[in-house]
Design an enzyme around this catalytic site. Structure first.
Site, PDB file in Angstrom:
ATOM      1  N   GLU A  82       0.826  -1.215   0.000  1.00 40.90           N
ATOM      2  CA  GLU A  82       0.000   0.000   0.000  1.00 40.90           C
ATOM      3  C   GLU A  82       0.857   1.260   0.000  1.00 40.90           C
ATOM      4  O   GLU A  82       0.508   2.250  -0.641  1.00 40.90           O
ATOM      5  CB  GLU A  82      -0.970   0.002   1.177  1.00 40.90           C
ATOM      6  CG  GLU A  82      -2.119  -0.999   1.034  1.00 40.90           C
ATOM      7  CD  GLU A  82      -2.947  -0.785  -0.233  1.00 40.90           C
ATOM      8  OE1 GLU A  82      -3.018   0.355  -0.738  1.00 40.90           O
ATOM      9  OE2 GLU A  82      -3.515  -1.778  -0.728  1.00 40.90           O
ATOM     10  N   TYR A 113      -6.342   6.219   4.787  1.00 42.47           N
ATOM     11  CA  TYR A 113      -6.499   5.250   3.709  1.00 42.47           C
ATOM     12  C   TYR A 113      -5.727   3.971   3.982  1.00 42.47           C
ATOM     13  O   TYR A 113      -6.277   2.864   3.918  1.00 42.47           O
ATOM     14  CB  TYR A 113      -6.051   5.822   2.345  1.00 42.47           C
ATOM     15  CG  TYR A 113      -5.863   4.698   1.366  1.00 42.47           C
ATOM     16  CD1 TYR A 113      -6.972   4.072   0.811  1.00 42.47           C
ATOM     17  CD2 TYR A 113      -4.595   4.174   1.083  1.00 42.47           C
ATOM     18  CE1 TYR A 113      -6.826   2.968  -0.030  1.00 42.47           C
ATOM     19  CE2 TYR A 113      -4.435   3.084   0.254  1.00 42.47           C
ATOM     20  CZ  TYR A 113      -5.555   2.484  -0.303  1.00 42.47           C
ATOM     21  OH  TYR A 113      -5.411   1.387  -1.092  1.00 42.47           O
ATOM     22  N   ASP A 141      -9.382   5.653  -1.447  1.00 38.63           N
ATOM     23  CA  ASP A 141      -8.310   6.223  -2.253  1.00 38.63           C
ATOM     24  C   ASP A 141      -8.918   6.934  -3.463  1.00 38.63           C
ATOM     25  O   ASP A 141     -10.137   7.129  -3.529  1.00 38.63           O
ATOM     26  CB  ASP A 141      -7.302   5.139  -2.673  1.00 38.63           C
ATOM     27  CG  ASP A 141      -7.870   4.209  -3.734  1.00 38.63           C
ATOM     28  OD1 ASP A 141      -9.105   4.204  -3.936  1.00 38.63           O
ATOM     29  OD2 ASP A 141      -7.074   3.498  -4.378  1.00 38.63           O
TER      30      ASP A 141
END
Length: 343
Positions: free
Chosen positions: A34, A117, A135
């Site tokens: 991520e 996020y 996102d």
DNA sequence: AAAACGGGGCG
DNA sequence: CGCCCAGTTTT
């Protein structure tokens, strides 16, 4: 909402891509992937993820590494604060969580470099916990599907999107809801030329119905990049050495190494002017010649770079063996230059 | 709330 | 070559 949830996950199970980080969803792998994927395209992120995991297979190996080596793996990827924060957060986990990845939202979001996020992504992808991971893809998909014609950055809109996503958790697992929306945004509901005919929820899309897909999401305009002039001198010392310097200020490329930088004089500055600048820094150089000039565009700055060559008889701690250059992380414009010099 | 932070890809 | 993409930290 139930229909949308079911269509989404059925499409996802059938169409999802095989990606390196989807093979094994440990919190560590989800976290690293991520961070890499922030502001980075999947295709570019793949190779970096594989190399990162090969070199730092677990939290401990990352925490005990030198920051320089972490940045070396990150070289060329950009937004280097991501790598510095990843390294720092690995140490936070060692120091405060006994080396085990924490599993509460409060503890995860306290990790350096992890915001709302990424915390949501880790909690949902690794543990199937009901936290939205909003996102750019999620914003695009939801503003279109639900016809949200308001500034997508506004806190109110973000809360609204979160509540819509949370409602979908009633009908399917948070993990698959979050991931399917992001995947839909990446593959179908693209910024330009979305593939609405292939979209599993095209019959439930407000923007499609209104013919306003091209208008959404509503995003603010960006500021103009500032212009900046940089002179770099490839300074060769005795015995196959070269001068490099570590960037330490809160500026671009912090933690990376560059040739000798002179800033504050104009692009057309003469060799004499550069010489007087290096003299101010107590560096005596000879044979100064300009080799080339280039423009390096960043999102927030346009760099006008002159690259010079010079020699010196001095040898201080800032000089390293040319053959060692490959161990030092450097910004994009210097990767190929350093490679050539180190040969 | 706004600015800073890289680099890749597309038309 | 202009334009687009976009989470987190810092200011």
């Amino acid at each position: 909402m139930e229909k949308i949830a079911n269509l989404l996950i059925t499409w996802f199970q059938y169409k999802k891509r095989e990606l390196p980080w989807r093979k094994n969803r440990s919190p560590y792998r989800v976290w690293v992937s991520e961070i890499i994927l922030q502001q980075t395209k999947v295709e570019q992120g793949k190779a970096y993820f594989e190399r990162f995991m090969a070199q730092f297979p677990n939290i401990k190996s990352l925490a005990t590494a030198d920051q320089k080596d972490v940045l070396k793996v990150w070289e060329g990827l950009g937004y280097y604060s991501r790598a510095r924060n990843l390294h720092k957060a690995a140490n936070q986990i060692i120091d405060h969580h006994n080396g085990v990845f924490p599993n509460s939202h409060e503890k995860i979001i306290a990790l350096k470099g992890v915001g709302k996020y990424t915390a949501g992504a880790i909690l949902s992808f690794a543990w199937n916990r009901p936290y939205p991971a909003i996102d750019g893809n999620t914003v695009r998909v939801t503003t279109r599907v639900f016809g949200i014609h308001m500034d997508a950055h506004h806190a109110y809109v973000q809360r609204h999107i979160a509540s819509l996503i949370t409602e979908l958790y009633k009908y399917s697992s948070p993990k698959e809801i979050n991931e399917s929306i992001i995947e839909l945004g990446a593959l179908i509901c693209r910024p330009k030329n979305p593939l609405c005919t292939e979209c599993p929820i095209n019959n439930h899309c407000v923007a499609k119905e209104q013919n306003t897909i091209h208008l959404l999401p509503l995003l603010k305009k960006k500021a103009q990049p500032r212009e900046r002039v940089l002179h770099f001198i490839l300074l060769h010392g005795p015995k196959d050495t070269i001068y490099i310097e570590l960037r330490q200020k809160s500026d671009i490329w912090k933690g990376l190494y560059t040739p000798l930088l002179i800033e504050g004089i104009e692009l057309s500055a003469s060799a004499e002017e550069l010489l007087s600048e290096t003299a101010k820094r107590n560096i005596k150089i000879d044979n100064l010649t300009k080799t080339n000039t280039l423009i390096h565009k960043l999102t927030h700055q346009t760099l006008h770079i002159n690259i010079w060559q010079a020699t010196t008889k001095e040898r201080t701690s800032y000089f390293i063996k040319r053959s060692d250059l490959s161990n030092f992380p450097t910004p994009k414009p210097f990767i190929s230059i350093f490679k050539k010099i180190s040969e």
